[in-house]
Design a protein around this motif. Sequence first.
Motif, PDB file in Angstrom:
ATOM      1  N   ALA A  83      64.854  62.620  28.878  1.00  0.00           N
ATOM      2  CA  ALA A  83      63.905  63.507  29.545  1.00  0.00           C
ATOM      3  C   ALA A  83      63.869  63.243  31.048  1.00  0.00           C
ATOM      4  O   ALA A  83      63.772  64.172  31.854  1.00  0.00           O
ATOM      5  N   LEU A  84      63.957  61.960  31.422  1.00  0.00           N
ATOM      6  CA  LEU A  84      63.962  61.601  32.843  1.00  0.00           C
ATOM      7  C   LEU A  84      65.113  62.284  33.562  1.00  0.00           C
ATOM      8  O   LEU A  84      64.933  62.896  34.631  1.00  0.00           O
TER       9      LEU A  84
ATOM     10  N   THR B 205      54.829  57.714  32.477  1.00  0.00           N
ATOM     11  CA  THR B 205      56.020  58.474  32.092  1.00  0.00           C
ATOM     12  C   THR B 205      56.134  59.763  32.897  1.00  0.00           C
ATOM     13  O   THR B 205      57.202  60.083  33.437  1.00  0.00           O
TER      14      THR B 205
ATOM     15  N   TYR C  40      57.207  58.989  36.500  1.00  0.00           N
ATOM     16  CA  TYR C  40      58.637  58.725  36.669  1.00  0.00           C
ATOM     17  C   TYR C  40      59.455  60.005  36.507  1.00  0.00           C
ATOM     18  O   TYR C  40      60.443  60.219  37.224  1.00  0.00           O
ATOM     19  N   TRP C  41      59.060  60.853  35.573  1.00  0.00           N
ATOM     20  CA  TRP C  41      59.756  62.131  35.428  1.00  0.00           C
ATOM     21  C   TRP C  41      59.609  62.987  36.690  1.00  0.00           C
ATOM     22  O   TRP C  41      60.569  63.630  37.127  1.00  0.00           O
ATOM     23  N   SER C  42      58.434  63.003  37.276  1.00  0.00           N
ATOM     24  CA  SER C  42      58.205  63.843  38.455  1.00  0.00           C
ATOM     25  C   SER C  42      58.994  63.344  39.657  1.00  0.00           C
ATOM     26  O   SER C  42      59.506  64.156  40.438  1.00  0.00           O
TER      27      SER C  42
ATOM     28  N   PHE D  80      63.222  58.869  26.204  1.00  0.00           N
ATOM     29  CA  PHE D  80      62.506  59.116  27.449  1.00  0.00           C
ATOM     30  C   PHE D  80      63.437  59.115  28.653  1.00  0.00           C
ATOM     31  O   PHE D  80      63.168  59.783  29.657  1.00  0.00           O
TER      32      PHE D  80
ATOM     33  N   PHE E 201      64.971  66.052  34.315  1.00  0.00           N
ATOM     34  CA  PHE E 201      64.238  66.488  35.497  1.00  0.00           C
ATOM     35  C   PHE E 201      65.104  66.461  36.752  1.00  0.00           C
ATOM     36  O   PHE E 201      64.807  67.171  37.713  1.00  0.00           O
TER      37      PHE E 201
END
Length: 501
Positions: A144-145, A18, A21-23, A141, A148
Amino acid sequence: MLVDERLWALFKRHWRYTLTYWSVFFSFGLCIAFLGPTILDLRCQTQSTLQQITWVFFSQQFFLLLGSTLGGLFKRTLSSSLSVLCCCTLIISLVFAIIPLCHHVVLLSVALALTGTAMGLIDTIANQQLVKLYQKDSAVFLQALHFFIGLGALVSPLVADPFLAEDSCVLNGNWTTNSSSSSPDLQHLRNTMAGKGTVPHNISHYPLHTEGIITTKVSFAFWIMALINLPIPLAVFILMYHERLLPCFSPSPPLLSRDSLSSTTTTASEKSEQGHGVTFACFNPEKLRGRPPSFFLLHFLGGAILFITDGIIGSYAGFVYTYAVSPPLSMGYKTAGCLDSVFWASITAGRLAFIYLSYRYTATRLLVFSLVGVILVQCMILLLYYSQVFIFIGTCLLGLCISSVFPCLLAYTEDILNYKGCATTVLVTSAGTGEMVMQVAVGSVIHSQGSYTFLLSGVIASFIGFSLFLFLLYVQRIHRNCQPESPKDIDMTEKPMSGDQ
């Protein structure tokens, strides 16, 4: 409780993936926002005209669409997806590092084509993998993705700003005669071109030099962004090493064979589909023959809604400055230049807020709230078109309302279609296409009919988007009735929630 225990347990189980993928979406956000503020300095660096340098906008946006489409053609295995993400984020760092060395506009266009392709691949693959990871719990999620993206888009202009030229960055012999009047024009032109992917229609009257001494320091901004982004491909590589997805480094079998990455049970038919040799199995003609018309209509409607809503985002960000400096508002260059930043900041804040709201409420309710809010806000801006204060309030409210549409609709559509993965590619590609096409369409209308049509276009597009969503709800009911009776076909759009709704 503030956080559901089940969701927290799922996050702890998959936190490495997770956060990865966010980064990579932070890396995506860095690329989205750097071009507009730095375009004039890049024009000086390449010693090109304004007409020539605006082709780099097209180059990046076109290859972003191409990358989004290609992202859906990869086999959706974890090892291949992480390999692609690692390569894409590394390419972004390398391109940031070499942009200062591109002294011709063609070389710069090629470099931005590479970043556009990498961005498109990241957009499709990260969304696909996160949906596959959390399935019916993916809405939280995904919010949140996409937060970013906004975070990265806020960082890159802040990094670039100290290094931007305040006056002409190409000096020639008659500099002293033109310097006194160039600064306001350059500030106005920079704000006009700062919208994502925006190409001004009438820029030929700006007498900017192409030959002389280059004084720009924008190279330092790109090198700093390259360093900021560099830990991201390193983090992806470390994750692959930890999960034993690099056979050349570890002879042991992947950890995935002992621990499934799905948050729900995978059926035997799904397993056979995942092991099928076709690259993009769910769009295999043999598998599509038995699909009801509602299956295809759901893909089309989901893509059409995001075509509209992401088109609204792109056109608003691109032309709100142009509208603000035109009559009847006639705002100052510096004040109007803040509108674009306010809009992107409100989108980022909205996605942060919707992380919690996605946990409390269903995707259907959030989509209704968001799309109705977009209509009401744009109608209010249209009615109060003469108010300088309300253009700021309306810009902020519009960003908050529209921020959650993409992640909510992606989770909702994949939920209806039982997480086959095809919807992600269709939605991502449609969103990018709408962002590019609607900017061109709205820009052409503004150029021919005047700045007021900018607001009118947004209202019309908002009503069309909401009408398409109502039709999507109707088709979803038909599609649910067409499915055979099985535990998998239980309506998952209204997922169980803890807390009142």
